[in-house]
Scaffold this active site. Sequence first.
Site, short mmCIF file in Angstrom:
data_model
loop_
_atom_site.label_atom_id
_atom_site.label_comp_id
_atom_site.label_asym_id
_atom_site.label_seq_id
_atom_site.Cartn_x
_atom_site.Cartn_y
_atom_site.Cartn_z
N TYR A 182 8.29 -0.31 3.58
CA TYR A 182 9.35 -0.94 2.80
C TYR A 182 10.63 -0.11 2.87
O TYR A 182 10.75 0.79 3.68
CB TYR A 182 8.85 -1.20 1.38
CG TYR A 182 7.65 -2.12 1.36
CD1 TYR A 182 7.68 -3.34 2.05
CD2 TYR A 182 6.46 -1.78 0.70
CE1 TYR A 182 6.58 -4.18 2.06
CE2 TYR A 182 5.36 -2.63 0.71
CZ TYR A 182 5.43 -3.82 1.40
OH TYR A 182 4.34 -4.67 1.43
N ARG A 229 5.63 7.33 -4.24
CA ARG A 229 4.52 7.09 -3.32
C ARG A 229 5.04 7.15 -1.88
O ARG A 229 6.06 6.56 -1.55
CB ARG A 229 3.90 5.72 -3.59
CG ARG A 229 2.55 5.51 -2.92
CD ARG A 229 1.99 4.13 -3.23
NE ARG A 229 0.54 4.13 -3.20
CZ ARG A 229 -0.21 3.12 -2.75
NH1 ARG A 229 0.37 2.03 -2.27
NH2 ARG A 229 -1.52 3.20 -2.76
N ARG A 315 -8.70 -2.10 -4.28
CA ARG A 315 -9.48 -3.32 -4.36
C ARG A 315 -10.65 -3.25 -5.34
O ARG A 315 -11.01 -4.26 -5.94
CB ARG A 315 -9.99 -3.71 -2.97
CG ARG A 315 -8.88 -4.15 -2.03
CD ARG A 315 -9.43 -4.52 -0.67
NE ARG A 315 -8.37 -5.00 0.21
CZ ARG A 315 -8.57 -5.40 1.46
NH1 ARG A 315 -9.79 -5.36 1.99
NH2 ARG A 315 -7.56 -5.83 2.19
#
Length: 357
Positions: A182, A229, A315
């Site tokens: 990103y 992060r 997850r």
Amino acid sequence: MTTAFEPLTAGSLTLRNRVVMAPMTRSRAYGTLPTSDTAAYYAQRAGAGLIVTEGIQPSAVGQGYPDTPGLHTPEQVEAWKPVTAAVHRAGGTIVAQLMHTGRIGHPTITQAAGHGPLTPVAPSSVRARGQVFTHAGPLDHVVPDELTESQVRATIGDFAAAARNAVAAGFDGVEIHGANGYLLHQFLAANTNLRTDAWGGGPENRLRFPLEVARAVADAIGADRTGIRISPANGLGDTFEPDDAIVYPLLVHALDGLGLAYLHLVEAGDPALTPILRGLWTGALVLNPGPDAATHGDRLALVADGVADAVSFGRLFIANPDLVHRLADGADLAAPDLSRAYGGDATGYTDYPALAG
């Protein structure tokens, strides 16, 4: 020996344990607003030492996926307040992950969100290979607009404003998303940042934007409530980082000087960097480890071995709202139904049961 089930202080954040819920896009923020289902979803998982939310865009043009939430309007701030309140009532700690997707996106996504067909922006006008999911199905990425000097400065300001909005909405802090291909990662990567000004070129210039964003956010809400992060060389978003062994030690050393609450390291591209970055970072290190620690037992052992101060799970938190309890008791873990991971209603979102008793 410290275990993953002991408390941790990271800046001003108090974690009841060292099991962190990693950020996961769920695409259920219709109209870019979180809902009552969002509040239920995060409150169910408040047993995590720290919840990092799904990526939240700090500006309209920063939205790269359908139905993701924002923190750049008064309506969005108000919509997040019941979410943070629900987590706090359940005893949890929650930070907002601020995610500007940069060139990853499509004008139809911002148009569907009511902001008009905005062209994605990036360090340079280089189109990402591949496609992005939209309401019309997968579409090829478009050529992004290169950010001007004034737009770079304005984008830094957007992050700071979104961080202030996060605190106003009741979040305990923010995590800046500098990973996974990103916008911040695009400034770091050699193939996405072709600039020849002070924001591009050599490693020292390419890390300038992430560092300035972190500094602006820390100035806005306090370094002790700010995490970041990173994901060295993981290749996501069509990024290529041949000099990651140079860039990331420089970046982490500079970030360490800001006194941030924690560093969230995604170990998906270059695990050899982990001990190097660990040695350069004096704050709390949250590790999302690579395949060598794929099982949950190996992941928890990283805390006991001193490799990290905390570890994050993604997850498994989808299908196990009481994941920390299950890990502590050695209970069976449910598998998520990934066909219902994105979009839809409460099915596959808030209907995973906790263990009885």
